[in-house]
Motif scaffolding. Structure first.
Motif, mmCIF file in Angstrom:
data_model
loop_
_atom_site.group_PDB
_atom_site.id
_atom_site.type_symbol
_atom_site.label_atom_id
_atom_site.label_comp_id
_atom_site.label_asym_id
_atom_site.label_seq_id
_atom_site.Cartn_x
_atom_site.Cartn_y
_atom_site.Cartn_z
ATOM 1 N N LEU A 5 -37.713 16.512 25.507
ATOM 2 C CA LEU A 5 -38.490 17.211 27.327
ATOM 3 C C LEU A 5 -39.599 17.576 27.283
ATOM 4 C CD1 LEU A 5 -35.542 19.704 26.330
ATOM 5 C CD2 LEU A 5 -35.389 18.171 27.183
ATOM 6 N N ALA A 6 -39.633 17.466 28.858
ATOM 7 C CA ALA A 6 -41.504 17.246 29.537
ATOM 8 C C ALA A 6 -41.019 18.363 29.859
ATOM 9 C CB ALA A 6 -41.387 16.249 30.286
ATOM 10 N N THR A 7 -41.653 19.584 30.454
ATOM 11 C CA THR A 7 -42.161 20.695 31.038
ATOM 12 C C THR A 7 -42.281 19.826 32.434
ATOM 13 O OG1 THR A 7 -43.023 21.900 29.619
ATOM 14 C CG2 THR A 7 -42.973 22.206 32.359
ATOM 15 N N PRO A 8 -41.593 20.472 33.441
ATOM 16 C CA PRO A 8 -41.000 19.816 35.034
ATOM 17 C C PRO A 8 -42.729 19.923 36.015
ATOM 18 C CG PRO A 8 -39.595 20.945 34.990
ATOM 19 C CD PRO A 8 -40.323 20.709 33.233
ATOM 20 N N LEU A 9 -43.984 19.077 36.709
ATOM 21 C CA LEU A 9 -44.805 19.152 37.192
ATOM 22 C C LEU A 9 -45.324 20.681 37.615
ATOM 23 C CD1 LEU A 9 -45.523 15.718 38.073
ATOM 24 C CD2 LEU A 9 -46.628 16.512 35.749
ATOM 25 N N PHE A 10 -43.852 21.103 37.974
ATOM 26 C CA PHE A 10 -43.941 22.231 39.652
ATOM 27 C C PHE A 10 -42.712 23.098 39.595
ATOM 28 C CE2 PHE A 10 -42.353 19.969 42.623
ATOM 29 C CZ PHE A 10 -42.628 18.430 42.847
ATOM 30 N N GLU A 11 -42.690 24.414 39.566
ATOM 31 C CA GLU A 11 -41.467 24.511 40.095
ATOM 32 C C GLU A 11 -40.669 24.528 41.300
ATOM 33 O OE1 GLU A 11 -39.514 26.333 38.270
ATOM 34 O OE2 GLU A 11 -40.393 26.012 36.613
ATOM 35 N N ALA A 12 -39.240 23.507 41.388
ATOM 36 C CA ALA A 12 -39.104 22.892 43.124
ATOM 37 C C ALA A 12 -38.009 24.134 43.830
ATOM 38 C CB ALA A 12 -38.401 21.816 42.577
ATOM 39 N N GLU A 13 -38.676 25.075 43.243
ATOM 40 C CA GLU A 13 -37.814 25.951 43.898
ATOM 41 C C GLU A 13 -36.909 25.405 45.739
ATOM 42 O OE1 GLU A 13 -38.349 29.717 43.529
ATOM 43 O OE2 GLU A 13 -37.478 29.826 40.856
ATOM 44 N N SER A 14 -38.182 25.571 46.176
ATOM 45 C CA SER A 14 -38.513 24.724 47.793
ATOM 46 C C SER A 14 -37.944 23.512 48.043
ATOM 47 C CB SER A 14 -39.340 25.394 48.648
ATOM 48 O OG SER A 14 -40.223 25.175 47.696
ATOM 49 N N TYR A 15 -38.329 22.511 46.707
ATOM 50 C CA TYR A 15 -37.973 21.457 47.325
ATOM 51 C C TYR A 15 -37.010 20.976 46.502
ATOM 52 C CZ TYR A 15 -43.541 22.823 47.463
ATOM 53 O OH TYR A 15 -44.209 23.014 47.522
ATOM 54 N N PRO A 16 -36.191 19.406 47.286
ATOM 55 C CA PRO A 16 -35.107 18.489 46.857
ATOM 56 C C PRO A 16 -35.598 18.038 45.904
ATOM 57 C CG PRO A 16 -36.617 16.895 48.911
ATOM 58 C CD PRO A 16 -37.437 18.739 48.226
ATOM 59 N N ARG A 17 -34.988 17.603 45.083
ATOM 60 C CA ARG A 17 -35.018 17.292 43.461
ATOM 61 C C ARG A 17 -34.341 16.062 43.732
ATOM 62 N NH1 ARG A 17 -35.239 19.016 37.710
ATOM 63 N NH2 ARG A 17 -34.792 17.475 36.430
ATOM 64 N N LEU A 18 -34.536 14.727 42.797
ATOM 65 C CA LEU A 18 -34.353 13.299 42.736
ATOM 66 C C LEU A 18 -33.792 13.391 41.343
ATOM 67 C CD1 LEU A 18 -33.350 11.011 44.171
ATOM 68 C CD2 LEU A 18 -35.432 10.335 44.146
ATOM 69 N N SER A 19 -33.238 12.803 40.960
ATOM 70 C CA SER A 19 -33.017 12.240 39.498
ATOM 71 C C SER A 19 -33.001 10.966 38.862
ATOM 72 C CB SER A 19 -31.885 12.902 38.884
ATOM 73 O OG SER A 19 -31.869 14.198 38.940
ATOM 74 N N VAL A 20 -34.077 10.369 38.412
ATOM 75 C CA VAL A 20 -33.930 8.819 38.444
ATOM 76 C C VAL A 20 -33.274 8.575 36.802
ATOM 77 C CG1 VAL A 20 -35.510 6.983 38.437
ATOM 78 C CG2 VAL A 20 -36.316 8.917 40.325
ATOM 79 N N ILE A 21 -32.580 7.466 36.745
ATOM 80 C CA ILE A 21 -31.992 7.422 35.830
ATOM 81 C C ILE A 21 -32.364 5.345 35.744
ATOM 82 C CG2 ILE A 21 -29.875 6.345 34.264
ATOM 83 C CD1 ILE A 21 -30.087 8.496 37.239
ATOM 84 N N VAL A 22 -33.400 5.106 34.508
ATOM 85 C CA VAL A 22 -33.795 3.803 35.040
ATOM 86 C C VAL A 22 -32.752 2.717 33.788
ATOM 87 C CG1 VAL A 22 -35.652 1.824 34.192
ATOM 88 C CG2 VAL A 22 -36.027 4.462 35.662
ATOM 89 N N ALA A 23 -31.964 1.884 34.077
ATOM 90 C CA ALA A 23 -31.513 0.590 33.371
ATOM 91 C C ALA A 23 -31.991 -0.671 33.560
ATOM 92 C CB ALA A 23 -30.327 0.546 34.134
ATOM 93 N N GLY A 24 -32.617 -0.457 32.375
ATOM 94 C CA GLY A 24 -33.557 -1.552 31.279
ATOM 95 C C GLY A 24 -35.040 -1.362 31.033
ATOM 96 N N THR A 25 -35.396 -1.919 29.820
ATOM 97 C CA THR A 25 -36.395 -1.867 29.273
ATOM 98 C C THR A 25 -37.376 -3.103 28.921
ATOM 99 O OG1 THR A 25 -35.405 -0.759 26.944
ATOM 100 C CG2 THR A 25 -35.496 0.740 28.813
ATOM 101 N N GLY A 26 -37.039 -4.155 29.197
ATOM 102 C CA GLY A 26 -38.121 -5.129 29.893
ATOM 103 C C GLY A 26 -39.246 -5.090 29.936
ATOM 104 N N ASN A 27 -39.765 -5.643 30.320
ATOM 105 C CA ASN A 27 -41.430 -5.651 30.923
ATOM 106 C C ASN A 27 -41.450 -5.104 32.128
ATOM 107 O OD1 ASN A 27 -42.665 -7.765 28.796
ATOM 108 N ND2 ASN A 27 -42.169 -8.828 29.058
ATOM 109 N N VAL A 28 -40.309 -5.081 32.385
ATOM 110 C CA VAL A 28 -40.915 -4.772 34.373
ATOM 111 C C VAL A 28 -40.227 -3.147 34.341
ATOM 112 C CG1 VAL A 28 -40.106 -4.365 36.272
ATOM 113 C CG2 VAL A 28 -39.740 -6.525 35.513
#
Length: 371
Positions: A5-28
């Protein structure tokens, strides 16, 4: 399943949140993760960008706030997962969310409808999704439109060169594209820019292989099939209902040499060398240079699409190509007398990962505008 787990960089109550899911762990994929925190910092104060998943064909980290810096190491120590577990996680993850496909898998691309049904936007470096049969491709597009979701695939052709985005902007502003052509393979660009007749062509192929510019079996490059697929990507961008088989393909590799093991090919490489020497000598006598080019021409309601070796004059844009570069030449109603030319590195983990982050930035902008 374990996660760091990582602590979010900031509290985002007034901002939209975008969750990113990454498929693929090769060089790119690893490079994409390396750049992720920089993207988080760039968007800080506007968007709460969080890494919510990283997985490959065997292992997965699924948690709403992962640390992109430590993910690769933690993932290596994680247990294996089931596809049903991934799908359930995506369904439960709050929107907006985006799946970033950095795999080479057609099997995985065929799961796009499932991911869209789970509410995911899509960003693809994987050409297999964009070049599925027309019926499957259009079904994905329809599902995205019904759910008001986006699909960005600008790195599927040209890596970091924004050719698809340029085509989009020209079409959306009223221009009519008449022809798109160019060199879409950094490997074949290197080979034909370097080949000077001083030694057999197959020895240049060995040089490129030693430098890491080719696929493990260089015949995969010489087949031209990757260039054929990239041209189909651009055809789909222009909303043309082409299939892969509609694109005429003339490989660099003489017929029959694609069979068997690499060692067997090497014993018969003289066929390739003689063929390329003949092309080279003919081009040189006409004061031309060789390029392996793709072209898509729209004329009077017909579409001509082909991939083949061509000889071009010194004043042709393709003649100015440097080794490993890709080039896209766009001719349209607005650019008919002087074509629009885009060129740059067409492969590499840095430019491809950068191109994926450019797509992510476009999606982030759209989400912030809608918030």
């Amino acid at each position: 399943m374990t996660a760091t787990l990582a602590t979010p960089l900031f509290e985002a109550e007034s901002y939209p949140r975008l969750s990113v899911i990454v498929a693929g762990t090769g060089n790119v994929g690893i490079e994409f993760l390396r750049l992720f925190r920089r993207q988080q910092q760039r968007l800080a104060g506007q968007l709460d960008l969080q890494l919510a998943g990283v997985f490959n064909s065997r292992k997965a980290l699924l948690n709403s706030s992962l640390d992109s810096d430590t993910c690769p190491n933690v993932l290596a120590q994680s247990p294996e997962y089931e596809l049903a577990e991934l799908i359930t996680y995506l369904q439960q993850l709050p929107a907006p969310k985006v799946l970033v496909d950095i795999t080479p898998s057609q099997e995985f691309a065929r799961l796009y409808p499932v991911f869209v049904a789970a509410g995911c936007h899509l960003i693809s470096a994987n050409k297999q999704g964009v070049t599925l049969p027309v019926s499957e491709y259009q079904a994905i597009q329809t599902a995205l439109q019904q759910r008001d979701l986006h699909w960005y695939s600008n790195t599927t052709c040209g890596a970091g060169i924004p050719v698809q985005r340029v085509l989009q902007e020209l079409r959306e502003s009223g221009d009519q594209i008449r022809r798109v052509s160019g060199v879409f393979s950094g490997t074949l660009s290197w080979l034909l820019c370097r080949y000077d007749g001083s030694k057999p062509f197959s020895e240049f192929v060995l040089d490129a292989k030693a430098l890491g510019y080719t696929e493990p079996d260089p015949r995969d490059d010489l087949s031209g099939k990757d260039v054929q697929r990239k041209l189909l990507v651009l055809a789909r961008e222009l909303q043309l209902p082409l299939e892969l088989a509609d694109i005429a393909l003339t490989p660099l590799l003489p017929a029959g040499l694609e069979q068997g093991e690499w060692s067997e090919f090497w014993q018969h490489r003289v066929q390739l060398d003689q063929s390329m020497d003949a092309y080279f000598q003919a081009a040189q006598s006409a004061n031309k240079v060789l390029r392996y080019a793709a072209s898509l021409t729209l004329k009077e309601g017909t579409v001509i699409a082909e991939v083949k070796l061509v000889a071009v004059l010194p004043q042709d844009p393709l003649a100015a190509l440097a080794p490993c570069e890709n080039m896209f030449v766009i001719e349209s109603d607005w650019y008919k007398d002087s074509p629009l030319v885009l060129k740059g590195p067409g492969a590499g983990r840095e430019v491809t990962a950068g191109g994926l982050h450019a797509d992510l930035a476009v999606l982030a902008k759209a989400i912030m505008a809608a918030f």
